[in-house]
Write a protein that holds these residues in place. Sequence first.
Motif, PDB file in Angstrom:
ATOM      1  N   GLY A 167      -0.374   2.701 -11.794  1.00 27.03           N
ATOM      2  CA  GLY A 167      -1.054   3.853 -11.233  1.00 27.03           C
ATOM      3  C   GLY A 167      -0.487   4.361  -9.931  1.00 27.03           C
ATOM      4  O   GLY A 167      -1.073   5.257  -9.308  1.00 27.03           O
ATOM      5  N   ALA A 168       0.640   3.843  -9.477  1.00 25.72           N
ATOM      6  CA  ALA A 168       1.198   4.257  -8.189  1.00 25.72           C
ATOM      7  C   ALA A 168       1.701   5.693  -8.256  1.00 25.72           C
ATOM      8  O   ALA A 168       2.179   6.160  -9.283  1.00 25.72           O
ATOM      9  N   ALA A 169       1.573   6.389  -7.131  1.00 23.73           N
ATOM     10  CA  ALA A 169       2.154   7.729  -6.989  1.00 23.73           C
ATOM     11  C   ALA A 169       3.544   7.580  -6.386  1.00 23.73           C
ATOM     12  O   ALA A 169       3.746   6.798  -5.452  1.00 23.73           O
ATOM     13  N   VAL A 170       4.503   8.331  -6.917  1.00 17.60           N
ATOM     14  CA  VAL A 170       5.896   8.224  -6.476  1.00 17.60           C
ATOM     15  C   VAL A 170       6.369   9.571  -5.972  1.00 17.60           C
ATOM     16  O   VAL A 170       6.312  10.572  -6.695  1.00 17.60           O
ATOM     17  N   ASP A 171       6.813   9.605  -4.713  1.00 16.40           N
ATOM     18  CA  ASP A 171       7.357  10.813  -4.100  1.00 16.40           C
ATOM     19  C   ASP A 171       8.866  10.650  -3.994  1.00 16.40           C
ATOM     20  O   ASP A 171       9.358   9.685  -3.395  1.00 16.40           O
ATOM     21  N   HIS A 208       0.829  -1.210   0.000  1.00 15.58           N
ATOM     22  CA  HIS A 208       0.000   0.000   0.000  1.00 15.58           C
ATOM     23  C   HIS A 208       0.862   1.258   0.000  1.00 15.58           C
ATOM     24  O   HIS A 208       0.672   2.170  -0.805  1.00 15.58           O
ATOM     25  N   LEU A 209       1.813   1.311   0.908  1.00 12.72           N
ATOM     26  CA  LEU A 209       2.699   2.461   1.047  1.00 12.72           C
ATOM     27  C   LEU A 209       4.071   1.945   1.487  1.00 12.72           C
ATOM     28  O   LEU A 209       4.183   1.347   2.564  1.00 12.72           O
ATOM     29  N   PHE A 210       5.086   2.176   0.694  1.00 19.08           N
ATOM     30  CA  PHE A 210       6.398   1.607   1.001  1.00 19.08           C
ATOM     31  C   PHE A 210       7.493   2.452   0.355  1.00 19.08           C
ATOM     32  O   PHE A 210       7.235   3.326  -0.476  1.00 19.08           O
ATOM     33  N   THR A 233       0.462   3.043  -3.627  1.00 20.19           N
ATOM     34  CA  THR A 233      -0.335   2.353  -4.650  1.00 20.19           C
ATOM     35  C   THR A 233      -1.831   2.601  -4.492  1.00 20.19           C
ATOM     36  O   THR A 233      -2.608   2.170  -5.343  1.00 20.19           O
ATOM     37  N   HIS A 234      -2.242   3.294  -3.419  1.00 21.69           N
ATOM     38  CA  HIS A 234      -3.667   3.573  -3.197  1.00 21.69           C
ATOM     39  C   HIS A 234      -4.027   5.011  -3.542  1.00 21.69           C
ATOM     40  O   HIS A 234      -5.195   5.399  -3.444  1.00 21.69           O
ATOM     41  N   SER A 235      -3.040   5.785  -3.916  1.00 20.65           N
ATOM     42  CA  SER A 235      -3.322   7.157  -4.318  1.00 20.65           C
ATOM     43  C   SER A 235      -3.724   7.173  -5.784  1.00 20.65           C
ATOM     44  O   SER A 235      -3.137   6.470  -6.608  1.00 20.65           O
ATOM     45  N   HIS A 236      -4.736   7.963  -6.120  1.00 21.88           N
ATOM     46  CA  HIS A 236      -5.238   7.987  -7.492  1.00 21.88           C
ATOM     47  C   HIS A 236      -5.074   9.353  -8.132  1.00 21.88           C
ATOM     48  O   HIS A 236      -5.706   9.637  -9.151  1.00 21.88           O
ATOM     49  N   HIS A 237      -4.210  10.205  -7.543  1.00 20.79           N
ATOM     50  CA  HIS A 237      -4.088  11.529  -8.123  1.00 20.79           C
ATOM     51  C   HIS A 237      -3.239  11.522  -9.383  1.00 20.79           C
ATOM     52  O   HIS A 237      -3.282  12.459 -10.171  1.00 20.79           O
ATOM     53  N   TRP A 238      -2.439  10.447  -9.582  1.00 20.33           N
ATOM     54  CA  TRP A 238      -1.639  10.396 -10.796  1.00 20.33           C
ATOM     55  C   TRP A 238      -2.501   9.904 -11.940  1.00 20.33           C
ATOM     56  O   TRP A 238      -3.174   8.874 -11.853  1.00 20.33           O
TER      57      TRP A 238
END
Length: 343
Positions: A331-335, A278-280, A301-306
């Motif tokens: 669809g994962a968001a990457v910071d 989920h978040l890693f 992987t649960h963020s849908h803003h991308w």
Amino acid sequence: MCDLVLWCVSPQRLQEVGTEEDLRKILFGGTFHVFDYEWRKSSFQFREPDSELSYALETPSGGARPVQMVVQARVLKYLLFMRQNGDEGRTLLRVGKKDQETALATALSDSLWLAGQQASATVTLVTEDYCVTPHLGYKLDNFTERLQLFTFSQKEDARKFILEHIHCFKDEGSHGVILFLYSLVCSRTVDRKQQNKLRRRVCTLLNLLLTGRASPNVFNGTLLFGEDGQEMERGRLLQVGSMLKTPVFPVWLCCINSSYSVVFGLNRSLLSDWKMEHLFHLYYYSGQSSQTTTARLTVDTHSHHWEAPADGDPEKRFPSLEMTIRTKWAGAAVDWSGHAPFY
């Protein structure tokens, strides 16, 4: 030059096993070609011990970098998950010279043992004496002609032998990457390698390094291309199957814009517990000398803003590394956690 120590193994000269010409033919298609300067100067040298990047191999640009980055992935596997001291999934620690050498010996022996079908491993080292008599059509390189082969029936014996002669693979001027490549081919045996035609594609060599099998393909199972079974057309992107994207340990070899690098995680459960996805965090090492710190990325992987742009090429708007990560986690968001993105 490597000073050979006493070891309970009978070395063979290349001339005795009839391998010197076969090695050239497998790698180059003939006996007149030799390794270029970039290959000959390549070895497995680490960054400064006990530094922030002390786990990292120096990988200058050139044909040897893919081989070095595969070994880098195995080095990370050992340092993060296989060492006896410390807990699995530890944070990135500063690695001393002894741990560097042990990790390298383990990484090299792992690949050789896989290539030998987990039954044997062969290590090639350079001696002072010439083992090959040159003839018409054979070009001397003052290196291949002085190889001796050491074959082991136990993986641990091969690892210890490599560790005893680790300077032959990591010192400047040792031709360490070529020695490892020759060891890999000899471990697999020449006859099988000829059948697989190793020289044709880099992908074939990387598969041999990663899996012990010199396959030119990276997809799952079997695919047919055309009625006559022809290979994929040139220029088409390789489709990496889910099996190679889900290794036992969270360490991945990446090819991004024709440049090889590694992405890795510190938590082995990432690949066995879906809740961990989920978040890693993932960590990235490009192999380039300009990188002075390990890049840490947070993947959600649960963020849908991308969302992909409505028009245009998405790879032109997002870093290529992000796009590569999304081939595993769609669809994962990457910071990038403050790091400058790698394109």
